[in-house]
Design a protein around this motif. Sequence first.
Motif, PDB file in Angstrom:
ATOM      1  N   ALA A 223       0.841  -1.201   0.000  1.00 37.02           N
ATOM      2  CA  ALA A 223       0.000   0.000   0.000  1.00 37.02           C
ATOM      3  C   ALA A 223       0.878   1.253   0.000  1.00 37.02           C
ATOM      4  CB  ALA A 223      -0.915  -0.006   1.215  1.00 37.02           C
ATOM      5  N   ALA A 224       1.990   1.210   0.737  1.00 35.25           N
ATOM      6  CA  ALA A 224       2.913   2.345   0.739  1.00 35.25           C
ATOM      7  C   ALA A 224       3.678   2.445  -0.575  1.00 35.25           C
ATOM      8  CB  ALA A 224       3.889   2.213   1.911  1.00 35.25           C
ATOM      9  N   ARG A 225       3.980   1.308  -1.182  1.00 35.11           N
ATOM     10  CA  ARG A 225       4.735   1.279  -2.442  1.00 35.11           C
ATOM     11  C   ARG A 225       3.906   1.806  -3.609  1.00 35.11           C
ATOM     12  NH1 ARG A 225       8.987  -2.051  -3.941  1.00 35.11           N
ATOM     13  NH2 ARG A 225       9.447  -1.949  -1.722  1.00 35.11           N
ATOM     14  N   PHE A 226       2.595   1.578  -3.577  1.00 32.16           N
ATOM     15  CA  PHE A 226       1.715   1.996  -4.680  1.00 32.16           C
ATOM     16  C   PHE A 226       0.632   2.935  -4.135  1.00 32.16           C
ATOM     17  CE2 PHE A 226       3.262  -2.295  -5.834  1.00 32.16           C
ATOM     18  CZ  PHE A 226       3.925  -1.983  -7.019  1.00 32.16           C
ATOM     19  N   PRO A 227       1.009   4.156  -3.724  1.00 36.09           N
ATOM     20  CA  PRO A 227       0.049   5.056  -3.065  1.00 36.09           C
ATOM     21  C   PRO A 227      -1.070   5.544  -3.973  1.00 36.09           C
ATOM     22  CG  PRO A 227       2.109   6.197  -3.533  1.00 36.09           C
ATOM     23  CD  PRO A 227       2.343   4.758  -3.852  1.00 36.09           C
ATOM     24  N   ASP A 228      -0.904   5.459  -5.282  1.00 37.22           N
ATOM     25  CA  ASP A 228      -1.932   5.945  -6.206  1.00 37.22           C
ATOM     26  C   ASP A 228      -2.979   4.883  -6.525  1.00 37.22           C
ATOM     27  OD1 ASP A 228      -0.627   8.394  -6.356  1.00 37.22           O
ATOM     28  OD2 ASP A 228       0.632   7.733  -8.022  1.00 37.22           O
ATOM     29  N   CYS A 229      -2.813   3.676  -5.966  1.00 43.97           N
ATOM     30  CA  CYS A 229      -3.772   2.591  -6.208  1.00 43.97           C
ATOM     31  C   CYS A 229      -4.345   2.133  -4.872  1.00 43.97           C
ATOM     32  CB  CYS A 229      -3.083   1.412  -6.904  1.00 43.97           C
ATOM     33  SG  CYS A 229      -2.357   1.828  -8.504  1.00 43.97           S
ATOM     34  N   PRO A 230      -5.651   1.828  -4.830  1.00 47.39           N
ATOM     35  CA  PRO A 230      -6.243   1.364  -3.573  1.00 47.39           C
ATOM     36  C   PRO A 230      -5.771  -0.055  -3.236  1.00 47.39           C
ATOM     37  CG  PRO A 230      -7.867   1.271  -5.338  1.00 47.39           C
ATOM     38  CD  PRO A 230      -6.651   1.937  -5.921  1.00 47.39           C
ATOM     39  N   VAL A 231      -5.082  -0.189  -2.106  1.00 44.77           N
ATOM     40  CA  VAL A 231      -4.601  -1.490  -1.641  1.00 44.77           C
ATOM     41  C   VAL A 231      -5.131  -1.697  -0.221  1.00 44.77           C
ATOM     42  CG1 VAL A 231      -2.611  -2.944  -1.101  1.00 44.77           C
ATOM     43  CG2 VAL A 231      -2.534  -1.390  -3.081  1.00 44.77           C
ATOM     44  N   PRO A 232      -6.236  -2.421  -0.052  1.00 43.39           N
ATOM     45  CA  PRO A 232      -6.757  -2.675   1.289  1.00 43.39           C
ATOM     46  C   PRO A 232      -5.847  -3.631   2.066  1.00 43.39           C
ATOM     47  CG  PRO A 232      -8.385  -3.164  -0.432  1.00 43.39           C
ATOM     48  CD  PRO A 232      -7.065  -3.020  -1.104  1.00 43.39           C
ATOM     49  N   MET A 233      -6.166  -3.820   3.327  1.00 45.44           N
ATOM     50  CA  MET A 233      -5.462  -4.792   4.160  1.00 45.44           C
ATOM     51  C   MET A 233      -6.038  -6.163   3.831  1.00 45.44           C
ATOM     52  SD  MET A 233      -3.016  -4.740   6.356  1.00 45.44           S
ATOM     53  CE  MET A 233      -2.217  -5.690   7.644  1.00 45.44           C
ATOM     54  N   GLY A 234      -5.433  -6.826   2.847  1.00 38.77           N
ATOM     55  CA  GLY A 234      -5.983  -8.078   2.345  1.00 38.77           C
ATOM     56  C   GLY A 234      -5.856  -9.241   3.293  1.00 38.77           C
ATOM     57  N   CYS A 235      -4.942  -9.123   4.277  1.00 34.34           N
ATOM     58  CA  CYS A 235      -4.764 -10.184   5.273  1.00 34.34           C
ATOM     59  C   CYS A 235      -4.473  -9.540   6.622  1.00 34.34           C
ATOM     60  CB  CYS A 235      -3.637 -11.137   4.895  1.00 34.34           C
ATOM     61  SG  CYS A 235      -3.365 -12.443   6.109  1.00 34.34           S
ATOM     62  N   ALA A 236      -5.403  -9.700   7.563  1.00 32.97           N
ATOM     63  CA  ALA A 236      -5.192  -9.248   8.940  1.00 32.97           C
ATOM     64  C   ALA A 236      -4.753 -10.458   9.749  1.00 32.97           C
ATOM     65  CB  ALA A 236      -6.476  -8.655   9.509  1.00 32.97           C
ATOM     66  N   SER A 237      -3.509 -10.442  10.185  1.00 35.13           N
ATOM     67  CA  SER A 237      -2.940 -11.608  10.859  1.00 35.13           C
ATOM     68  C   SER A 237      -2.526 -11.231  12.276  1.00 35.13           C
ATOM     69  CB  SER A 237      -1.725 -12.118  10.071  1.00 35.13           C
ATOM     70  OG  SER A 237      -1.220 -13.298  10.632  1.00 35.13           O
ATOM     71  N   THR A 238      -2.662 -12.169  13.205  1.00 30.17           N
ATOM     72  CA  THR A 238      -2.346 -11.896  14.597  1.00 30.17           C
ATOM     73  C   THR A 238      -1.764 -13.119  15.282  1.00 30.17           C
ATOM     74  OG1 THR A 238      -3.281 -11.243  16.748  1.00 30.17           O
ATOM     75  CG2 THR A 238      -4.716 -12.478  15.291  1.00 30.17           C
ATOM     76  N   THR A 239      -0.910 -12.870  16.258  1.00 25.97           N
ATOM     77  CA  THR A 239      -0.461 -13.900  17.185  1.00 25.97           C
ATOM     78  C   THR A 239      -1.292 -13.757  18.453  1.00 25.97           C
ATOM     79  OG1 THR A 239       1.800 -13.954  16.335  1.00 25.97           O
ATOM     80  CG2 THR A 239       1.469 -14.727  18.586  1.00 25.97           C
ATOM     81  N   VAL A 240      -2.061 -14.791  18.773  1.00 26.13           N
ATOM     82  CA  VAL A 240      -2.938 -14.774  19.948  1.00 26.13           C
ATOM     83  C   VAL A 240      -2.293 -15.630  21.035  1.00 26.13           C
ATOM     84  CG1 VAL A 240      -5.260 -15.185  20.823  1.00 26.13           C
ATOM     85  CG2 VAL A 240      -4.934 -14.595  18.410  1.00 26.13           C
ATOM     86  N   GLU A 241      -2.059 -15.029  22.186  1.00 25.63           N
ATOM     87  CA  GLU A 241      -1.418 -15.730  23.302  1.00 25.63           C
ATOM     88  C   GLU A 241      -2.498 -16.187  24.288  1.00 25.63           C
ATOM     89  OE1 GLU A 241       1.842 -16.288  23.432  1.00 25.63           O
ATOM     90  OE2 GLU A 241       2.669 -14.890  21.962  1.00 25.63           O
ATOM     91  N   LEU A 242      -2.747 -17.496  24.298  1.00 23.06           N
ATOM     92  CA  LEU A 242      -3.811 -18.085  25.112  1.00 23.06           C
ATOM     93  C   LEU A 242      -3.282 -18.416  26.513  1.00 23.06           C
ATOM     94  CD1 LEU A 242      -5.356 -20.467  22.429  1.00 23.06           C
ATOM     95  CD2 LEU A 242      -6.133 -18.185  23.068  1.00 23.06           C
ATOM     96  N   ARG A 243      -3.040 -17.336  27.278  1.00 19.46           N
ATOM     97  CA  ARG A 243      -2.582 -17.477  28.669  1.00 19.46           C
ATOM     98  C   ARG A 243      -1.221 -18.186  28.754  1.00 19.46           C
ATOM     99  NH1 ARG A 243      -7.959 -18.206  28.128  1.00 19.46           N
ATOM    100  NH2 ARG A 243      -7.536 -20.370  27.648  1.00 19.46           N
TER     101      ARG A 243
END
Length: 370
Positions: A223-243
């Motif tokens: 998205a930063a590399r191609f600022p003139d084109c719409p680039v959504p967050m195509g993958c929202a990834s997370t590390t979830v720590e289960l206690r």
Amino acid sequence: MRERHFSLPGRGPGTCHRVLTLSFGDPDARPHVHVQGGLHADEGPGMMAARQLADRLAEVEAAGGMRGHVTVVPFANPLGLGQVLHGDHSGRFDLYDGRNFNRDYPDLTEDAASALAGRLTDDAATNVALIRAALRTVLAARCPVGPAEALRHHLMGQALGADVVLDLHCDGEAEMHLYTQPAAWDRLAPLAALTGCRAVLLAEVSGGHPFDEALSGPWTALAARFPDCPVPMGCASTTVELRGRSDVCRDLGARDAGAILDYLTHLGVIAGAVDLPPPSCRPTPLAGSEALVAPAAGLLSYVAPLGATVAAGDPIAEITDLESGAVLPVRATTSGVFYARPATRIAEAGKRLGKIAGERPFRDGPLLSP
């Protein structure tokens, strides 16, 4: 439910390992959510939650409740599951070379950017499809050598096309918490509320190239590399720590699986509706998380309980010197939630004794534990 098995070679002749992926719903449906447990193979809570999630999803699918697509890898690291040394399981680091199994994932950004130059459009949905295809092509062109690299390559390939990725881990002893990038937070905030997270740590780059950032990072970078084109967050990834590591039981696994099912319902992956609870915390920068360090060796005990809100200067732990009997206090230097600590109670000088989620950034460089 569909099962897929992937075989990867072991270190020696005649040895091999197998990774199981379970798939629910139409593989072409959206949203696609990918869940994996046990990338650190000595962390059982994520594997328990992933296994019970798969069982619940099979029931949902049989009842006709699937609207999107879910893939589940119940045990993501058979290499680490086989590492037992003198009766103790060692699944965080590869005993062959000492590398952390959740580090050193490839950064596909540069090669994908080269492949996408001049091809992106004014339509966000078209760009998402183009970027996903480019990332898959770039990954497929890589030739991993050795079982650990083959495992990294396979796990990335399983998750690369997902809209949301949940990588389930745990700490030594901890409150529920998660790590993600700032651009992914809006999509993951409901998960944090449903799981009762006491800390949410945000960083654009945390260092070490962990699995979750290898998946979400290229989207923010492109998205930063191609600022003139719409680039959504195509993958929202997370590390979830289960206690913590000892928090392995079917009741807790069922609770965690239920929270993830509610999140899938909220996303529209599963039919139905869910009421979101109020959040248990607000996000703070990972650069503001204090890693308490033992100034000397000795026996470790804690003054502050996990989950406590502490202020700078508050005593968190004590180290008892075994020769003199002197007691050395360990105090916080930042204010926030005391959200994690090791499971052991013998400290060597320099040992990390806990983590406090502070609001003021004060660290730079690699931000994650080794």
